[in-house]
Write a protein that holds these residues in place. Sequence first.
Motif, short mmCIF file in Angstrom:
data_model
loop_
_atom_site.label_atom_id
_atom_site.label_comp_id
_atom_site.label_asym_id
_atom_site.label_seq_id
_atom_site.Cartn_x
_atom_site.Cartn_y
_atom_site.Cartn_z
N PRO A 95 74.13 48.26 31.80
CA PRO A 95 72.70 48.62 31.85
C PRO A 95 72.44 50.01 32.39
O PRO A 95 71.31 50.50 32.29
N ASN A 96 73.45 50.65 32.98
CA ASN A 96 73.29 52.00 33.50
C ASN A 96 73.79 53.06 32.52
O ASN A 96 73.87 54.24 32.87
N ARG A 126 71.31 56.45 31.33
CA ARG A 126 70.03 56.24 31.99
C ARG A 126 69.75 57.35 33.01
O ARG A 126 70.65 57.95 33.58
N ASN A 162 66.85 57.99 36.38
CA ASN A 162 65.86 57.27 37.20
C ASN A 162 65.28 58.18 38.28
O ASN A 162 65.70 59.33 38.44
N ARG A 181 62.31 54.40 35.70
CA ARG A 181 63.57 54.24 34.96
C ARG A 181 63.38 54.77 33.55
O ARG A 181 62.34 54.55 32.91
N TYR A 217 65.43 56.05 29.63
CA TYR A 217 66.56 56.26 28.74
C TYR A 217 66.89 57.76 28.73
O TYR A 217 66.19 58.57 29.35
N ASP A 242 62.02 53.07 30.61
CA ASP A 242 62.77 51.83 30.46
C ASP A 242 62.12 50.79 31.37
O ASP A 242 62.25 50.85 32.59
N TRP A 283 64.92 47.36 32.85
CA TRP A 283 66.14 47.49 33.65
C TRP A 283 66.11 46.57 34.87
O TRP A 283 65.20 46.64 35.70
#
Length: 606
Positions: free
Chosen positions: A294-295, A298, A300, A353, A355, A361, A364
């Motif tokens: 999931p990271n 990405r 953030n 968060r 993409y 996102d 997440w």
Amino acid sequence: MSGAAFSYSDLVAGRVLEHRGSRFTLRTPDAGDVTVQLTETTSAQRLRNLGEEYRDCTGTIGAELRPGTLVFSYGPVYVEAGGGRHFQADRLVFVGEEGREHPYEEPGWWVRQLDQLAAFYRRSEFGDGPVDFAGYRTQIRGSGHKTAEHVQETDTISRMVYGMASAYLLTGKQDYLDVAERGSQYLHDHMRFRDEAEDIVYWYHGVDVGGTRERKLFASEFGDDYRAIPAYEQIYALVGLTQTYRVTGNPVIREDIEGTVRLFEKYFHDPRLGGYYSHIDPVTLSPHHDGLGPNHSRKNWNSVGDHAPAYLINLYLATGEEKYRRMLEHTFDMIVTYLPDRTPGGSPFVNERFYADWTPDHSWGWQQNRAVIGHNLKIAWNLTRMNATLPKREYQALARDLARTMPEFGRDPQRGGWYDLLQRDAEDGRHAFVWHDRKTWWQQEQAILAYLVMAGSSGDPAYLEHAREASAFYNAFFLDHDEGGVHFTVLAQGIPYLVGNERLKGSHAMAMYHKAELCYLAEVYTQLLVNREPLNLWYSPRPDASFPDGLLRVAPDLLPPGRVVLDRVLIDGAPHHAFDPEAMTVKLPDSKERLTIQVRLRPVEG
């Protein structure tokens, strides 16, 4: 009240409007009025700092209830069948007293608090004996004792180092600087990896010292970042090193910092769309490796916004180098460009968060489409700091917008204090709590600094009132007068929440950083810009200090230009005149010995 449908106990905060007989009326933070009933058993105390004795004022409650006094009242609340509420005071906390309305604005309040915090963590980790970081442990119980956990996390050591270096800056106590320097050396010797071929430095998550030999933990062991190298861990590895470098000029520390910045630029930075990726793979150092889950690819808030407050502003203050100013500008430009929600009817909270292409996102992990109140406030005060050295309309606009809107959504309108996590989108007109209505210590720090920094920079009395209310709640309910230190969490009513990891004073999530940052910056802004009083700071350059141009830069923060000057310099107790008042720089003399430098900063008159 005998016909009350039910009752519960609660807190109400506000300023006294009037007092008649056994009743008084408070104007709460949301400008509502609440009448409180005194009884023959109501007790009262004054707000006190860490290290101060309990001060009872039960016998003078009537005299204390002067109009304008800020007070917290806790006790039963009787709810009538028709919905009316009647508040009864079991105990009162008076924030100030006549002639001393806001004690946390007095010179030295935050200095004394940081002194107490530094002593607590020094004692918890090393006792009264020599400082040996081989015995450092990440987890500290509420009492100040270590748990059986034997992992030393890099970030928590660095956060402690930050706190100790900051304590030296404000107090000049050599013991705190010794801890900071020994911790910095320990990080260099045990937590650092230098890749000679790539000319970069990166930092282990920590080391496990539970066996006969220490075991390096290269990738993160934390659940959200498991088996990845998160940007925020590399960022916070620098927080203590940079503050120590500001004080000492240690060239080894400077090399480690510069090598880590090259890591950010080489492997975390997105040269095409800007910003920094949140995680890289521990083997390939790529943010796009499938193993990141999931990271994968990405960005953030932490990977972009945490550079500035954690180390980058302090690195720019210490060196004055343009490359760090440009990096600061880039991170803040990314924040004002991509984090605000500009969709029609969008959320008042920033997105956190993203993409790779900066698309928000909202799926997440734990974050989903949720807002961390403290991050919104942190953006406001750090944009204000940056605007002092590089004014931009966009910086001012977002800071003001967040400062204006956050009280409605993130502040407790009855009790004071600031909440933790809310849903970004409203349902039925309300941004619901995600899990609970508890209040954490670091969110209070963000509120205090957001409004204090903005009040100091702008002179706006509304900001100052928010800062005062937030400071009052924090000092009334988070300081642990029995064991020392600061509570992780309190209930909405201000009662300490001592469950699970939130009972700890040291953990993956809590060390010394936020508390020390609050004390340091609150003292700086309160004295220099709000009270317009002088401030003393201490430095200790080494004989091999590596400061550009041989100049010790002593500006305490990115302050508004022309508001503060360097007024006096003492080197080893003797006056030194080779300094620039406006630039706040000191020309260091040639010396084969370590120097102790005390500087006095003062506000510009007029």
